[in-house]
Enzyme design. Structure first.
Site, PDB file in Angstrom:
ATOM      1  N   HIS A  17       0.841  -1.207   0.000  1.00  0.00           N
ATOM      2  CA  HIS A  17       0.000   0.000   0.000  1.00  0.00           C
ATOM      3  C   HIS A  17       0.875   1.256   0.000  1.00  0.00           C
ATOM      4  CE1 HIS A  17      -3.019  -2.689   2.322  1.00  0.00           C
ATOM      5  NE2 HIS A  17      -3.528  -2.506   1.133  1.00  0.00           N
ATOM      6  N   LYS A  41     -16.746  -7.235   6.531  1.00  0.00           N
ATOM      7  CA  LYS A  41     -15.560  -7.872   7.110  1.00  0.00           C
ATOM      8  C   LYS A  41     -15.406  -7.379   8.537  1.00  0.00           C
ATOM      9  CE  LYS A  41     -12.684  -7.657   2.878  1.00  0.00           C
ATOM     10  NZ  LYS A  41     -11.486  -6.975   2.333  1.00  0.00           N
ATOM     11  N   ARG A  90      -2.139  -6.336  -8.299  1.00  0.00           N
ATOM     12  CA  ARG A  90      -1.035  -7.226  -7.941  1.00  0.00           C
ATOM     13  C   ARG A  90      -0.835  -8.305  -8.991  1.00  0.00           C
ATOM     14  NH1 ARG A  90      -3.360  -7.839  -2.044  1.00  0.00           N
ATOM     15  NH2 ARG A  90      -5.160  -7.441  -3.357  1.00  0.00           N
ATOM     16  N   SER A 128      -2.840  -7.769   3.091  1.00  0.00           N
ATOM     17  CA  SER A 128      -3.037  -7.611   4.529  1.00  0.00           C
ATOM     18  C   SER A 128      -3.448  -8.945   5.160  1.00  0.00           C
ATOM     19  CB  SER A 128      -4.134  -6.578   4.805  1.00  0.00           C
ATOM     20  OG  SER A 128      -3.798  -5.341   4.262  1.00  0.00           O
TER      21      SER A 128
HETATM   22  P1  ADP Z   1      -9.801  -3.704  -0.412  1.00  0.00           P
HETATM   23  O1  ADP Z   1     -10.617  -4.274   0.685  1.00  0.00           O
HETATM   24  O2  ADP Z   1     -10.432  -2.518  -1.088  1.00  0.00           O
HETATM   25  O3  ADP Z   1      -9.237  -4.701  -1.391  1.00  0.00           O
HETATM   26  P2  ADP Z   1      -7.098  -3.429   0.551  1.00  0.00           P
HETATM   27  O4  ADP Z   1      -6.672  -2.661   1.739  1.00  0.00           O
HETATM   28  O5  ADP Z   1      -6.885  -4.890   0.565  1.00  0.00           O
HETATM   29  O6  ADP Z   1      -8.609  -3.041   0.375  1.00  0.00           O
HETATM   30  O7  ADP Z   1      -6.441  -2.837  -0.761  1.00  0.00           O
HETATM   31  C1  ADP Z   1      -6.592  -1.506  -1.145  1.00  0.00           C
HETATM   32  C2  ADP Z   1      -5.967  -1.305  -2.503  1.00  0.00           C
HETATM   33  O8  ADP Z   1      -4.563  -1.547  -2.432  1.00  0.00           O
HETATM   34  C3  ADP Z   1      -6.473  -2.226  -3.600  1.00  0.00           C
HETATM   35  O9  ADP Z   1      -6.497  -1.517  -4.814  1.00  0.00           O
HETATM   36  C4  ADP Z   1      -5.441  -3.320  -3.651  1.00  0.00           C
HETATM   37  O10 ADP Z   1      -5.377  -3.926  -4.937  1.00  0.00           O
HETATM   38  C5  ADP Z   1      -4.189  -2.534  -3.356  1.00  0.00           C
HETATM   39  N1  ADP Z   1      -3.137  -3.383  -2.779  1.00  0.00           N
HETATM   40  C6  ADP Z   1      -3.241  -4.270  -1.782  1.00  0.00           C
HETATM   41  N2  ADP Z   1      -2.063  -4.895  -1.536  1.00  0.00           N
HETATM   42  C7  ADP Z   1      -1.185  -4.366  -2.429  1.00  0.00           C
HETATM   43  C8  ADP Z   1       0.202  -4.612  -2.735  1.00  0.00           C
HETATM   44  N3  ADP Z   1       0.904  -5.535  -2.091  1.00  0.00           N
HETATM   45  N4  ADP Z   1       0.756  -3.871  -3.691  1.00  0.00           N
HETATM   46  C9  ADP Z   1       0.025  -2.957  -4.378  1.00  0.00           C
HETATM   47  N5  ADP Z   1      -1.272  -2.708  -4.175  1.00  0.00           N
HETATM   48  C10 ADP Z   1      -1.876  -3.403  -3.222  1.00  0.00           C
END
Ligand code: ADP
Length: 159
Positions: A17, A41, A90, A128
């Protein structure tokens, strides 16, 4: 002035992130990280904890702000005056879901565009939920999250 929003659960924020935040903040005049109150969630971290962790880690970026939001992401983006929504991609597995989301959002909010940033290869496997799973079994997570976040996750699983 171009305002972008970067929405997500950030439960908790990872290096993946942070990489997106750093890169996206250079492409817009202002980047608002939107932390979603996700009713479907049960998060490990409260909204306050998630917001505070991101604020601490983005303090050095002058044009980055962190806000929480509930409801439709496009409504949040509009409230922020944003015309760009940033998402991270990703792997192919993200693609179908993200494409559908972006296309639906374009129909309900034609004034807002989704901008995809492909992940840094270093973090392409990182999520995460994986970090939480590893931590729950006492595994090492220092390669995935900053030190402060690591400490907070460990405290959660100690309880
Ligand atoms: P959501 O519940 O919206 O998927 P996340 O917190 O999991 O929320 O992810 C938020 C954003 O960050 C999404 O666009 C996701 O694809 C991106 N993201 C999550 N992990 C990574 C990573 N390792 N590298 C780049 N982008 C990521």
């Amino acid at each position: 002035m171009i305002v972008g929003v970067y929405p997500g659960s950030f439960d908790p924020i990872t290096y993946g992130h942070l990489d997106i935040i750093e890169r996206a903040s250079k492409m817009v005049d202002k980047l608002i990280v939107g932390v979603l109150v996700n009713s479907s969630k049960t998060p490990l971290f409260s909204m306050d904890e998630r917001v505070r962790m991101i604020e601490d880690l983005t303090r050095d970026y002058a044009n980055v702000e962190v806000r929480s939001f509930d409801g439709l992401t496009v409504n949040f983006a509009r409230d922020c005056g944003a015309t760009v929504m940033v998402r991270g991609l990703r792997a192919v597995t993200d693609f179908e879901y993200e494409l559908q989301l972006a296309q639906t959002n374009k129909v309900i909010a034609p004034d807002i565009d989704t901008m995809f940033l492909t992940t840094n290869l270093k973090y392409s496997y990182l999520s995460s939920s994986t970090v939480k799973e590893i931590a729950s079994y006492g595994g090492m997570i220092h390669e995935f999250v900053p030190e402060n976040v690591e400490k907070k996750i460990k405290e959660k699983y100690k309880k």
